[in-house]
Structure formats: structure tokens, C-alpha cells
Design an enzyme around this catalytic site. Sequence first.
Site, PDB file in Angstrom:
ATOM      1  N   GLU A 188     -14.194 149.429  30.632  1.00 15.36           N
ATOM      2  CA  GLU A 188     -15.466 149.165  31.304  1.00 15.36           C
ATOM      3  C   GLU A 188     -16.589 150.067  30.791  1.00 15.36           C
ATOM      4  O   GLU A 188     -17.621 150.240  31.446  1.00 15.36           O
ATOM      5  CB  GLU A 188     -15.327 149.324  32.831  1.00 15.36           C
ATOM      6  N   ASP A 327     -16.873 140.737  25.017  1.00 17.14           N
ATOM      7  CA  ASP A 327     -15.478 140.391  25.270  1.00 17.14           C
ATOM      8  C   ASP A 327     -15.043 139.322  24.271  1.00 17.14           C
ATOM      9  O   ASP A 327     -15.753 138.327  24.066  1.00 17.14           O
ATOM     10  CB  ASP A 327     -15.309 139.832  26.683  1.00 17.14           C
TER      11      ASP A 327
END
Length: 487
Positions: A188, A327
Site C-alpha cells: 500500500e 496494479d
Amino acid sequence: MTTEGTFCLVLHSHLPWLPHHGSWPVGEEWLYQAWAHSYLPVVDLLRRFADEGRRDVLTLGVTPVLAAQLDDPYSLRTFHEWLGHWQLRALQASTLWRDDPLLRELGAAEHRAAVHATEELETRWRHGFSPILRSLVDSSTIELLGGPLTHPFQPLLHERIRSFALRSGLDDTRLRIGHRPEGIWAPECGYAPGMEDGYAAAGVKRFLVDGPSLRGDTAGARTVGSSDVVCFGRDLEVTYRVWSPKSGYPGHAHYRDFHTWAHEVGVKPSRVTGHHVAPEHKAPYDPALAADAVRQHVKDFVDTVVTRLRQLRERDGREALVVAAYDTELFGHWWHEGPAWLEGVLRALPEAGVRVTTLRGAVEAGHVRGPVDLPASSWGSGKDWRVWDGEQVADMVEANAALQRRMLALRPGAVRDPVLDLAVGEAMLALSSDWAFMVTKDSAADYARRRARVHTDRFDALVAGRGPLPLEDRVFGHLDARLLTRE
């Protein structure tokens, strides 16, 4: 050779441990869709670059917990079954849509894609992902980033558990591909002041933060604090051109709509058409229109990168760096045309005079600037920790803190204890950052809470000597609980 500047594409590949924990709508289905629609096509394009002798094409992060799933015999077998069902669904779609030329061809194309994926799994992927990944690393086609075992939010971990998770994760990657990564994708992009010292002790030389952590000054990598560890920041001005919380290329009217399903065959038949068009009124997907949009967006992105590099060079008087990070699952799974766009960009940027390389290559090209003191930060909402320690997940934060105290109270003996190893593995699965994210974002929140609770309860049962042993979640066979007390 004079260049416009340097560009680094970083892809972050991650899913929480999903095998044996439900299938639809959340669970193994999530893994199979990402595998079929993102991991297979992204590997396809990387292999094409490798066959051409291209080096340092991009930086690929693969979390240990995802690598474990893509190597797992159970996952390989059940994914093969899923691909068979995909072929059948595509054949059914072609029959159902035989009177509509566009939809009939969509069904045929879907069947060809399913057959190709099956052939890839039965040949190149038959021993899992690690042999493929190793070949891409050995040929220097990519730089590989590792990370902590189960993708925990590191700032909320006790320092000893944080070190254990990171070292064990790096060791797992070395076991799988023969290389211990020098860089990591910090889960993250979570950072707390001082974490660079733990990175240095673990042999980590570089990691990612989000652009605001560097107050938007991402034109060069920076050493962190008094360490030699280097951080790279995402250039949001460029990155958000593709994908942001509010806009980006995948929302274009001609691209395949992710959210609209023909549920009778399990195929997505529509193009986006318009953001306020009801699913039943969306136009059928047209590959030719989508291909035109891909070409436009490749050109737009290349122009955006070149313009940004020129602006930064004019501002700073030196060649600049742009890092765009996403991502991996965006390319193919969320955005059907993403792999085609990705390949187009990676071929067009060098033609436009941009040096395309990896994070390691950017360091070697001299893009490291002076030291910086980073604030507590992440790439989540608000760029702080609120997604993982906010009010909505306060109970989970408390439960995780208590779990960590129980982990630290363990006293393993001199000889490995397989039950204790399993217990620590369950605790690490409970500490995955995904569960808090899913609750905060209200994305399968019940599933996420259940998963965190199941793994915590298993840890307690194993430590107390109660069975049965959860062997289906023996994710990391090398995990050694004794190392938890040695960090």
C-alpha cells in the site's frame, strides 16, 4: 545519446490468499479472472520483449502470497477447470448470439482466448509461475520487486514482526526464482519514519512511495533520511492520465465495459457506451472501435510523458525521471484493452526519444538526488493511513494489535515446530492489509472480516494445541516460527 528523459513503468501484482476460501463472487473466482485476463497476457508481452532481446522493459512487483498461489498445485488444477468452463461459456455465447454479427464474433474471440489460455497453462505454466518469472529476471527483461510475506500494512506492525515478514518474504522469492530482490513494493506504499533502517538491515535498496510523500517532486529518486536506501515516487500527473480515482482511459466509450455481464453465459458483451447509460442500453462491444481508442491513448500517453519530462528538465536544468505505477490487475482484468495499450506504450516511448528502464536502471542512469525525510504516508485515500487504521476498521486494528502481542509472546524451542510454523503462517494471513482495505472501501466487507477472524482463530487454536491442522493454508513451507524471536 541525448534523450528526452527516463521513464519507469512499475506494475504491482498482488491478491490475498484465496484458494480454499470460497469461490463466487469473492474468493477463487477473483484469482482465476486476474490470472486469465491479466497475468497470462502480461507475461505474453514480456516474453515477446525477451525474445527480441529487450532488457529493463519494466519493473514488476510480485508479492510472495500471490507467487505462492500461482505455483500452488491445487490452484493450477482448479484454474485449469475454470478455463474449461470458460471455453464452454464462450461456445454457448456464440450460439446464443448467432444472429448478431458483433456479438457472435465476440463469443468466438472469447473462445479463442480461452483456448489460448488453456494451452499456455498446459505448457509454459504447467509448473507454475516461478520458472517463467525466473527466466524474465535471468534475461534482465524485468527487474523484480519483492515484499513482505502476506502484504501487511507495515506501519501498523511491531518492528520485530515487520522485520520477520519482510525477511521471510524476500527469502520466499529467493527460493522460488533464485534471486533475492533488492527492491520492494512496500504494501500500500505504506511508510512510517524510520522504516528505511529496517529496509537497509534486510538488504532492501529501493522502494516505492506515492507522489505526495515527496510533495509531488518525483523527478528523481531520493535517499531516505540518513540511509542509503532510495525511494521512488509515483508521478501522479502522468500516472493519473491512465487511472485515477475519478477518470482515466478505461472509461472511454469504446472500451469493453467491466461491469456489464450477460449472466446467462458469463461474458461481458458491451462497450462502455456512456457513463450514465443503463446496462441494458449499452452498445455491443466492437473490437475495431476499441483498437482505435488504444492507438489514440498510446499517443496521448507518450505525448504526456514527453511533455512532462521536458517541463521538468526546463525547471531543474537536468534530465528528469517519470515513474508511473499501477496494479498489474488493471491490465486485462479491469481494463480489457490494457495489455494492448501497455505493449503499444512500451514500444512507442523509445521511438519518441524516451529512455525506458527499470528502477535499478534509473539509479544506474544517475537519477538519484539528495536525501529526504518522508512523512507517514500511503497511496490510499488521503495519502495517509486512514484506509487501514480509520474508524471503520478500529476493531480490526485492535484485534491485529492483540494478535501481534500474542505472536511476540511465543517461545519456540531449539527445533522447528511444524504446528507453531503453521500458527505463525495463519497470523500473517490475518494481518494482510487487504482485509481492512475491503472493509473501508465496502468491497466484500463481510468476506474480509470473516477471513481476518478465521485466520486469527486458527492461530489461537494451534497455539493452544487444538486441531485440526489447516494444511490447505500452508502457504509458505519454509516459514520458521523460530525466526520471529531472532529478529
